[in-house]
Write a protein that holds these residues in place. Structure first.
Motif, PDB file in Angstrom:
ATOM      1  N   HIS A 122       0.796  -1.225   0.000  1.00 23.41           N
ATOM      2  CA  HIS A 122       0.000   0.000   0.000  1.00 23.41           C
ATOM      3  C   HIS A 122       0.829   1.275   0.000  1.00 23.41           C
ATOM      4  O   HIS A 122       0.285   2.373   0.168  1.00 23.41           O
ATOM      5  N   SER A 123       2.118   1.157  -0.191  1.00 24.44           N
ATOM      6  CA  SER A 123       2.976   2.338  -0.217  1.00 24.44           C
ATOM      7  C   SER A 123       2.830   3.072  -1.550  1.00 24.44           C
ATOM      8  O   SER A 123       2.580   2.460  -2.593  1.00 24.44           O
ATOM      9  N   VAL A 124       3.018   4.375  -1.502  1.00 26.01           N
ATOM     10  CA  VAL A 124       2.895   5.164  -2.734  1.00 26.01           C
ATOM     11  C   VAL A 124       3.970   4.824  -3.751  1.00 26.01           C
ATOM     12  O   VAL A 124       3.822   5.133  -4.934  1.00 26.01           O
ATOM     13  N   ASP A 125       5.047   4.141  -3.350  1.00 29.33           N
ATOM     14  CA  ASP A 125       6.061   3.755  -4.334  1.00 29.33           C
ATOM     15  C   ASP A 125       5.552   2.677  -5.285  1.00 29.33           C
ATOM     16  O   ASP A 125       6.179   2.408  -6.305  1.00 29.33           O
ATOM     17  N   LYS A 126       4.400   2.093  -4.984  1.00 33.95           N
ATOM     18  CA  LYS A 126       3.804   1.085  -5.882  1.00 33.95           C
ATOM     19  C   LYS A 126       3.054   1.741  -7.042  1.00 33.95           C
ATOM     20  O   LYS A 126       2.686   1.082  -8.007  1.00 33.95           O
ATOM     21  N   VAL A 127       2.810   3.040  -6.945  1.00 31.77           N
ATOM     22  CA  VAL A 127       2.081   3.765  -7.992  1.00 31.77           C
ATOM     23  C   VAL A 127       3.084   4.168  -9.073  1.00 31.77           C
ATOM     24  O   VAL A 127       4.044   4.886  -8.794  1.00 31.77           O
ATOM     25  N   PRO A 128       2.889   3.693 -10.306  1.00 35.61           N
ATOM     26  CA  PRO A 128       3.840   4.059 -11.362  1.00 35.61           C
ATOM     27  C   PRO A 128       3.716   5.532 -11.748  1.00 35.61           C
ATOM     28  O   PRO A 128       2.678   6.168 -11.524  1.00 35.61           O
ATOM     29  N   PHE A 129       4.793   6.055 -12.306  1.00 40.51           N
ATOM     30  CA  PHE A 129       4.757   7.419 -12.813  1.00 40.51           C
ATOM     31  C   PHE A 129       3.704   7.531 -13.898  1.00 40.51           C
ATOM     32  O   PHE A 129       3.466   6.579 -14.645  1.00 40.51           O
ATOM     33  N   LEU A 130       3.075   8.684 -13.986  1.00 44.29           N
ATOM     34  CA  LEU A 130       2.043   8.929 -14.983  1.00 44.29           C
ATOM     35  C   LEU A 130       2.622   8.793 -16.385  1.00 44.29           C
ATOM     36  O   LEU A 130       3.648   9.395 -16.711  1.00 44.29           O
ATOM     37  N   ASP A 131       1.978   7.992 -17.202  1.00 43.62           N
ATOM     38  CA  ASP A 131       2.352   7.833 -18.609  1.00 43.62           C
ATOM     39  C   ASP A 131       1.434   8.755 -19.408  1.00 43.62           C
ATOM     40  O   ASP A 131       0.254   8.470 -19.581  1.00 43.62           O
ATOM     41  N   ARG A 132       1.962   9.872 -19.853  1.00 45.11           N
ATOM     42  CA  ARG A 132       1.146  10.876 -20.549  1.00 45.11           C
ATOM     43  C   ARG A 132       0.650  10.421 -21.916  1.00 45.11           C
ATOM     44  O   ARG A 132      -0.166  11.099 -22.529  1.00 45.11           O
ATOM     45  N   THR A 133       1.088   9.276 -22.394  1.00 45.63           N
ATOM     46  CA  THR A 133       0.604   8.753 -23.670  1.00 45.63           C
ATOM     47  C   THR A 133      -0.666   7.930 -23.485  1.00 45.63           C
ATOM     48  O   THR A 133      -1.270   7.507 -24.469  1.00 45.63           O
ATOM     49  N   ARG A 134      -1.059   7.700 -22.230  1.00 48.37           N
ATOM     50  CA  ARG A 134      -2.270   6.931 -21.934  1.00 48.37           C
ATOM     51  C   ARG A 134      -3.250   7.805 -21.160  1.00 48.37           C
ATOM     52  O   ARG A 134      -2.841   8.773 -20.525  1.00 48.37           O
ATOM     53  N   PRO A 135      -4.539   7.447 -21.158  1.00 47.94           N
ATOM     54  CA  PRO A 135      -5.510   8.211 -20.368  1.00 47.94           C
ATOM     55  C   PRO A 135      -5.117   8.231 -18.892  1.00 47.94           C
ATOM     56  O   PRO A 135      -4.669   7.217 -18.340  1.00 47.94           O
ATOM     57  N   ALA A 136      -5.281   9.382 -18.253  1.00 45.87           N
ATOM     58  CA  ALA A 136      -4.837   9.556 -16.870  1.00 45.87           C
ATOM     59  C   ALA A 136      -5.722   8.820 -15.872  1.00 45.87           C
ATOM     60  O   ALA A 136      -5.216   8.236 -14.909  1.00 45.87           O
ATOM     61  N   ALA A 137      -7.039   8.838 -16.055  1.00 45.40           N
ATOM     62  CA  ALA A 137      -7.951   8.290 -15.037  1.00 45.40           C
ATOM     63  C   ALA A 137      -7.640   6.842 -14.658  1.00 45.40           C
ATOM     64  O   ALA A 137      -7.584   6.533 -13.454  1.00 45.40           O
ATOM     65  N   PRO A 138      -7.416   5.931 -15.584  1.00 41.30           N
ATOM     66  CA  PRO A 138      -7.127   4.548 -15.171  1.00 41.30           C
ATOM     67  C   PRO A 138      -5.783   4.383 -14.454  1.00 41.30           C
ATOM     68  O   PRO A 138      -5.531   3.352 -13.850  1.00 41.30           O
ATOM     69  N   GLN A 139      -4.932   5.402 -14.536  1.00 38.31           N
ATOM     70  CA  GLN A 139      -3.627   5.337 -13.872  1.00 38.31           C
ATOM     71  C   GLN A 139      -3.658   5.917 -12.453  1.00 38.31           C
ATOM     72  O   GLN A 139      -2.637   5.954 -11.782  1.00 38.31           O
ATOM     73  N   ALA A 140      -4.817   6.359 -12.019  1.00 37.54           N
ATOM     74  CA  ALA A 140      -4.939   6.994 -10.701  1.00 37.54           C
ATOM     75  C   ALA A 140      -4.430   6.069  -9.602  1.00 37.54           C
ATOM     76  O   ALA A 140      -4.597   4.848  -9.657  1.00 37.54           O
ATOM     77  N   ALA A 141      -3.826   6.671  -8.593  1.00 37.99           N
ATOM     78  CA  ALA A 141      -3.248   5.914  -7.479  1.00 37.99           C
ATOM     79  C   ALA A 141      -4.273   4.996  -6.821  1.00 37.99           C
ATOM     80  O   ALA A 141      -3.931   3.892  -6.380  1.00 37.99           O
ATOM     81  N   ARG A 142      -5.527   5.410  -6.766  1.00 39.21           N
ATOM     82  CA  ARG A 142      -6.543   4.581  -6.094  1.00 39.21           C
ATOM     83  C   ARG A 142      -6.717   3.235  -6.780  1.00 39.21           C
ATOM     84  O   ARG A 142      -7.146   2.271  -6.159  1.00 39.21           O
ATOM     85  N   HIS A 143      -6.381   3.154  -8.084  1.00 33.69           N
ATOM     86  CA  HIS A 143      -6.484   1.883  -8.799  1.00 33.69           C
ATOM     87  C   HIS A 143      -5.335   0.945  -8.437  1.00 33.69           C
ATOM     88  O   HIS A 143      -5.412  -0.253  -8.694  1.00 33.69           O
ATOM     89  N   VAL A 144      -4.288   1.488  -7.866  1.00 35.92           N
ATOM     90  CA  VAL A 144      -3.114   0.693  -7.515  1.00 35.92           C
ATOM     91  C   VAL A 144      -3.080   0.375  -6.020  1.00 35.92           C
ATOM     92  O   VAL A 144      -2.886  -0.774  -5.630  1.00 35.92           O
ATOM     93  N   ILE A 145      -3.294   1.389  -5.176  1.00 29.32           N
ATOM     94  CA  ILE A 145      -3.184   1.176  -3.725  1.00 29.32           C
ATOM     95  C   ILE A 145      -4.502   1.412  -2.987  1.00 29.32           C
ATOM     96  O   ILE A 145      -4.535   1.475  -1.762  1.00 29.32           O
ATOM     97  N   GLY A 146      -5.590   1.552  -3.722  1.00 33.43           N
ATOM     98  CA  GLY A 146      -6.918   1.651  -3.121  1.00 33.43           C
ATOM     99  C   GLY A 146      -7.072   2.835  -2.191  1.00 33.43           C
ATOM    100  O   GLY A 146      -6.638   3.946  -2.488  1.00 33.43           O
ATOM    101  N   ASP A 147      -7.676   2.587  -1.037  1.00 32.95           N
ATOM    102  CA  ASP A 147      -7.952   3.651  -0.065  1.00 32.95           C
ATOM    103  C   ASP A 147      -6.696   4.263   0.539  1.00 32.95           C
ATOM    104  O   ASP A 147      -6.771   5.284   1.218  1.00 32.95           O
ATOM    105  N   TYR A 148      -5.544   3.663   0.329  1.00 30.15           N
ATOM    106  CA  TYR A 148      -4.288   4.215   0.853  1.00 30.15           C
ATOM    107  C   TYR A 148      -3.815   5.400   0.012  1.00 30.15           C
ATOM    108  O   TYR A 148      -2.878   6.097   0.399  1.00 30.15           O
TER     109      TYR A 148
END
Length: 169
Positions: A122-148
């Motif tokens: 659940h650490s923020v280091d699990k969230v990948p850097f934003l890939d500006r070539t893809r839509p931003a919404a599916p890359q949101a941190a909540r999709h990776v670490i949920g409520d954290y």
């Protein structure tokens, strides 16, 4: 423009308020942290904090884990707005932390994790850097670490003051 260190990992929440009568309500699920050096090898995180910054990367205020109240549901709620006794009291009554809004209308709210264990999912280091070539919404941190993940919502101060429960985020 920020200068991260190898021990810190950050999530940024850029906020642009429409007028000074708005407040920002945020939340994230609080991670367990070390209570002292004896806990360092086993704690999921050494430390977490929430810092209010601006576009020039100045840090105007920080709340760190030892000063962040966690609600019974495990969430750390924070209200950021005009520094008034009424708003402070309302935030406290709602089980939220309070931080005065210290920047102009554009804020960069930073959620920091220090020294997360490599196996802590659940650490923020699990969230990948934003890939500006893809839509931003599916890359949101909540999709990776949920409520954290840090999330927030701007609302009119009068609406927050009239609320009987924490607003849905």
């Amino acid at each position: 423009g920020n200068y991260p260190t190898a021990d810190n990992h950050y999530l940024a929440l850029p906020v642009v308020r429409a007028h000074p009568g708005q407040v920002l309500v945020t939340r994230f699920r609080a991670s367990p942290v070390a209570n002292g050096p004896a806990d360092y090898p086993t704690a999921p995180l050494r430390y977490y904090s929430l810092s209010q910054g601006d576009e020039a990367t100045y840090n105007h205020a920080t709340l760190h884990d030892a000063r962040i109240a966690v609600a019974p549901d495990g969430m750390a709620y924070t209200v950021i707005g005009p520094d008034s006794p009424a708003l402070r009291a309302k935030a406290r009554a709602m089980g939220a932390n309070f931080m005065p809004w210290l920047v102009g209308d554009r804020m960069l709210l930073i959620y920091r994790n220090m020294l997360p264990r490599a196996d802590y999912p659940h650490s923020v280091d699990k969230v990948p850097f934003l890939d500006r070539t893809r839509p931003a919404a599916p890359q949101a941190a909540r999709h990776v670490i949920g409520d954290y993940a840090l999330t927030g919502r701007l609302m009119d101060e009068a609406d927050f003051m009239a609320a009987t429960a924490m607003p849905a985020l």
